[in-house]
Design an enzyme around this catalytic site. Structure first.
Site, PDB file in Angstrom:
ATOM      1  N   GLU A  27       9.427  17.090 -15.377  1.00  0.00           N
ATOM      2  CA  GLU A  27      10.827  16.804 -15.074  1.00  0.00           C
ATOM      3  C   GLU A  27      11.596  18.070 -14.725  1.00  0.00           C
ATOM      4  O   GLU A  27      12.407  18.072 -13.799  1.00  0.00           O
ATOM      5  CB  GLU A  27      11.501  16.117 -16.257  1.00  0.00           C
ATOM      6  CG  GLU A  27      12.953  15.758 -15.961  1.00  0.00           C
ATOM      7  CD  GLU A  27      13.739  15.396 -17.201  1.00  0.00           C
ATOM      8  OE1 GLU A  27      14.680  14.625 -17.072  1.00  0.00           O
ATOM      9  OE2 GLU A  27      13.414  15.896 -18.282  1.00  0.00           O
ATOM     10  N   GLU A  28      11.352  19.138 -15.468  1.00  0.00           N
ATOM     11  CA  GLU A  28      12.155  20.343 -15.272  1.00  0.00           C
ATOM     12  C   GLU A  28      12.005  20.928 -13.867  1.00  0.00           C
ATOM     13  O   GLU A  28      12.989  21.318 -13.252  1.00  0.00           O
ATOM     14  CB  GLU A  28      11.795  21.387 -16.337  1.00  0.00           C
ATOM     15  CG  GLU A  28      11.991  20.902 -17.764  1.00  0.00           C
ATOM     16  CD  GLU A  28      13.396  20.376 -18.003  1.00  0.00           C
ATOM     17  OE1 GLU A  28      14.346  20.820 -17.337  1.00  0.00           O
ATOM     18  OE2 GLU A  28      13.552  19.500 -18.867  1.00  0.00           O
ATOM     19  N   GLU A  54      16.629   9.811 -21.492  1.00  0.00           N
ATOM     20  CA  GLU A  54      16.668  11.273 -21.381  1.00  0.00           C
ATOM     21  C   GLU A  54      17.107  11.895 -22.701  1.00  0.00           C
ATOM     22  O   GLU A  54      17.524  11.206 -23.635  1.00  0.00           O
ATOM     23  CB  GLU A  54      17.655  11.693 -20.281  1.00  0.00           C
ATOM     24  CG  GLU A  54      17.216  11.352 -18.874  1.00  0.00           C
ATOM     25  CD  GLU A  54      16.150  12.301 -18.362  1.00  0.00           C
ATOM     26  OE1 GLU A  54      15.914  13.349 -19.012  1.00  0.00           O
ATOM     27  OE2 GLU A  54      15.553  12.009 -17.320  1.00  0.00           O
ATOM     28  N   HIS A 130      14.686  22.508 -25.976  1.00  0.00           N
ATOM     29  CA  HIS A 130      13.608  23.371 -25.477  1.00  0.00           C
ATOM     30  C   HIS A 130      13.469  24.652 -26.289  1.00  0.00           C
ATOM     31  O   HIS A 130      13.172  25.717 -25.742  1.00  0.00           O
ATOM     32  CB  HIS A 130      13.825  23.704 -24.007  1.00  0.00           C
ATOM     33  CG  HIS A 130      13.565  22.543 -23.090  1.00  0.00           C
ATOM     34  ND1 HIS A 130      12.889  21.418 -23.478  1.00  0.00           N
ATOM     35  CD2 HIS A 130      13.897  22.339 -21.789  1.00  0.00           C
ATOM     36  CE1 HIS A 130      12.809  20.564 -22.481  1.00  0.00           C
ATOM     37  NE2 HIS A 130      13.416  21.097 -21.443  1.00  0.00           N
TER      38      HIS A 130
END
Length: 233
Positions: A27-28, A54, A130
């Site tokens: 995704e990133e 999300e 993250h």
């Protein structure tokens, strides 16, 4: 998502349409997995509506912050037991004030995809996102249960709406055809979500402004002798 899939398989009351679970990675770096699914997977053509889940942190409960297709948020609000969301979040994204991207943009017909759907996200605890603090124990007790109950009801509501339109081609076209129409929505205490059309919004939001601007003139006409005297020199 695995728990949801397990519950649907074990349930005696299945959704009225097939349900697909897409576990997308990458995704990133520009949401490559979701983009590949939409452009290359033969399953993509069989999807009628989506819910994208999300997270930008491990805190809080998931809220709806974007939708494509006015009927999707209406169906969500009608059945979700813990509805959370507000249209202001979508306005911020639509204005381009958020530089981040989600798979929603790859799936939604309002952006790069071709589907109606809903974007939900956990929004609190962004400082842990993250990092080594982005762990399961950071999720508030009860949130996963609440999320599962909400998603189960929402999936069934969206499925019922699609199933009801199967017998009518105009109805299905209205559900699946890309449109810029949105419904405004706001939740109250995670117990009730109010949704209404943009036409209704124009009345609700503009009429009070017009009334406020017209109030001095109206009061002067109704009660001319009680109006304030004009300032002198």
């Amino acid at each position: 998502m695995l728990e949801l899939a397990s519950n649907f398989v074990a349930s005696t009351k299945l959704p009225t349409t097939p349900v697909m679970f897409l576990f997308s990675g990458a995704e990133e770096p520009l949401c490559q997995s979701a983009a590949a699914f939409m452009s290359s997977s033969p399953w993509a053509k069989r999807v009628g509506v989506f819910i994208n889940l999300e997270s930008i942190g491990p805190g809080g409960s998931p809220i709806v912050f974007q939708h494509a297709g006015a009927w999707t948020i209406k169906a969500f609000a009608e059945r979700a037991p813990h509805p959370r969301g507000v249209i202001a979040a979508q306005d911020i994204f639509d204005a381009g004030l958020v530089l981040g991207d989600t798979d929603y943009r790859q799936l939604s017909y309002r952006h790069r995809g071709g589907l109606p759907g809903i974007d939900m996200a956990y929004l609190l605890g962004g400082a842990a996102y993250h990092t080594d603090r982005d762990i399961l124990s950071a999720i508030r007790p009860g949130v996963l249960q609440e999320t599962g109950e909400t998603l189960t009801a929402a999936i069934k509501s969206l499925a019922d709406t699609l199933a009801a339109g199967y017998g009518s081609k105009p109805t299905m076209q209205a559900l699946l055809q890309p449109t810029d129409h949105k419904r405004l929505f706001v939740s109250f205490g995670a117990r009730y979500m109010l949704t209404y059309s943009t036409a209704t919004a124009n009345l609700l939001h503009n009429v009070p402004v017009i009334m406020a601007l017209a109030a001095p003139t109206t009061l002067n006409l109704l009660h001319p002798h009680t109006a304030l005297a004009p300032l002198q020199g």
